[in-house]
Scaffold this active site. Sequence first.
Site, short mmCIF file in Angstrom:
data_model
loop_
_atom_site.label_atom_id
_atom_site.label_comp_id
_atom_site.label_asym_id
_atom_site.label_seq_id
_atom_site.Cartn_x
_atom_site.Cartn_y
_atom_site.Cartn_z
N HIS A 184 0.81 -1.22 0.00
CA HIS A 184 0.00 0.00 0.00
C HIS A 184 0.84 1.27 0.00
O HIS A 184 0.38 2.34 0.37
CB HIS A 184 -0.97 -0.02 1.19
N ASN A 232 -2.91 -11.70 16.18
CA ASN A 232 -3.80 -10.53 16.17
C ASN A 232 -4.69 -10.59 17.41
O ASN A 232 -5.15 -11.66 17.78
CB ASN A 232 -4.67 -10.56 14.90
P1 OAD Z 1 -6.79 -2.80 10.66
O1 OAD Z 1 -6.96 -1.59 11.52
O2 OAD Z 1 -7.91 -3.18 9.78
O3 OAD Z 1 -6.45 -4.06 11.56
C1 OAD Z 1 -5.45 -4.02 12.57
C2 OAD Z 1 -5.63 -5.22 13.45
O4 OAD Z 1 -4.57 -5.24 14.40
C3 OAD Z 1 -6.95 -5.18 14.23
O5 OAD Z 1 -7.62 -6.42 14.09
C4 OAD Z 1 -6.49 -4.94 15.68
O6 OAD Z 1 -7.33 -5.62 16.62
C5 OAD Z 1 -5.09 -5.53 15.67
N1 OAD Z 1 -4.18 -4.92 16.65
C6 OAD Z 1 -3.95 -3.60 16.88
N2 OAD Z 1 -2.98 -3.42 17.80
C7 OAD Z 1 -2.58 -4.67 18.19
C8 OAD Z 1 -1.62 -5.16 19.12
N3 OAD Z 1 -0.84 -4.34 19.83
N4 OAD Z 1 -1.50 -6.51 19.28
C9 OAD Z 1 -2.28 -7.36 18.56
N5 OAD Z 1 -3.18 -6.95 17.64
C10 OAD Z 1 -3.34 -5.62 17.46
O7 OAD Z 1 -5.41 -2.58 9.84
P2 OAD Z 1 -4.91 -3.39 8.54
O8 OAD Z 1 -5.37 -4.79 8.54
O9 OAD Z 1 -3.46 -3.13 8.41
O10 OAD Z 1 -5.11 0.31 3.38
O11 OAD Z 1 -5.67 -2.59 7.41
C11 OAD Z 1 -5.52 -2.99 6.08
C12 OAD Z 1 -5.61 -1.80 5.17
O12 OAD Z 1 -6.82 -1.05 5.43
C13 OAD Z 1 -4.54 -0.76 5.40
O13 OAD Z 1 -3.32 -1.09 4.77
C14 OAD Z 1 -5.13 0.47 4.80
C15 OAD Z 1 -6.53 0.36 5.37
O14 OAD Z 1 -7.52 0.96 4.62
C16 OAD Z 1 -5.46 1.29 2.55
O15 OAD Z 1 -5.76 2.39 2.97
C17 OAD Z 1 -5.46 0.92 1.11
#
Ligand code: OAD
Length: 246
Positions: free
Chosen positions: A119, A218
């Site tokens: 991304h 996660n």
């Molecule tokens: P998300 O915010 O969708 O997911 C992050 C995950 O990490 C969530 O399920 C949280 O519960 C978990 N999490 C957060 N902190 C944590 C910790 N300390 N320990 C364990 N788990 C934790 O983020 P992404 O999956 O990265 O793309 O999102 C995917 C894409 O959506 C991003 O790259 C971005 C966004 O829209 C674009 O904008 C194209």
Amino acid sequence: SGVEQLGNMIAEASTIVPFTGAGISTECGIPDFRSPGGIWTRNRPIPFDEFVASQDARDESWRRRFAMEPTFAAAKPGRGHRALASLYRAGKVPGIITQNIDNLHQSSGFKADAVIELHGNTTYARCIGCSKTYDLSWVKPHFDKTGRAPDCADCGDPVKTATISFGQAMPEDAMLRATELTQHCDLFLAIGSSLVVWPAAGFPMMAKNCGARLVIINNEPTDQDDIADLVIRHDIGETLGPFVGN
Ligand code: OAD
Ligand code: ZN
């Protein structure tokens, strides 16, 4: 907690490919997208076609970016980043696939060409027409003076952070290299992603289909937990802290 099982799987693996999402950077002070307080709970995403069509959307996009600058500037690699960098230095990790745009895998010691950014990267900017890249230090004075998003000095098209927005084409080279890595590993670690954004979310199951073991770390359930060999529903820093080496 699964840490011991993870340790065994890491020891048994010869080629490990980590795949990271925003959850690995929350301990560095960078909010994720979908947790309470996450970016998309506060701001609606600006789709690519809107960015292209509207000066107001571009201005808003840059306003948001500079509002985040103190957060990005202060962020240091966390335990998760450092543990993965240790495995990389040990020669077990040929490359890392990330959805993150924060540059923290590079800061933690991965060479730039070993970080596959699906991304893009928000620490610099790029013209959407001719792809000329710009430092944010070029954008900032322009934005501060006029409150408006800048256009490319070469071709006049809009300049955007070097990230991928919804509706924007995926970077072809990154997709190819991520596919290659995924198909040739024996352990795939999906870390800190809700696994809801495609095509990125296809990599964990691709790894599984190609014979790798799949671990999901996660703190919330994901749709792919049921195909994983190990699910660690726990804090990433605490889970990977024991693997931070020299
Ligand atoms: P998300 O915010 O969708 O997911 C992050 C995950 O990490 C969530 O399920 C949280 O519960 C978990 N999490 C957060 N902190 C944590 C910790 N300390 N320990 C364990 N788990 C934790 O983020 P992404 O999956 O990265 O793309 O999102 C995917 C894409 O959506 C991003 O790259 C971005 C966004 O829209 C674009 O904008 C194209
Ligand atoms: Zn241009």
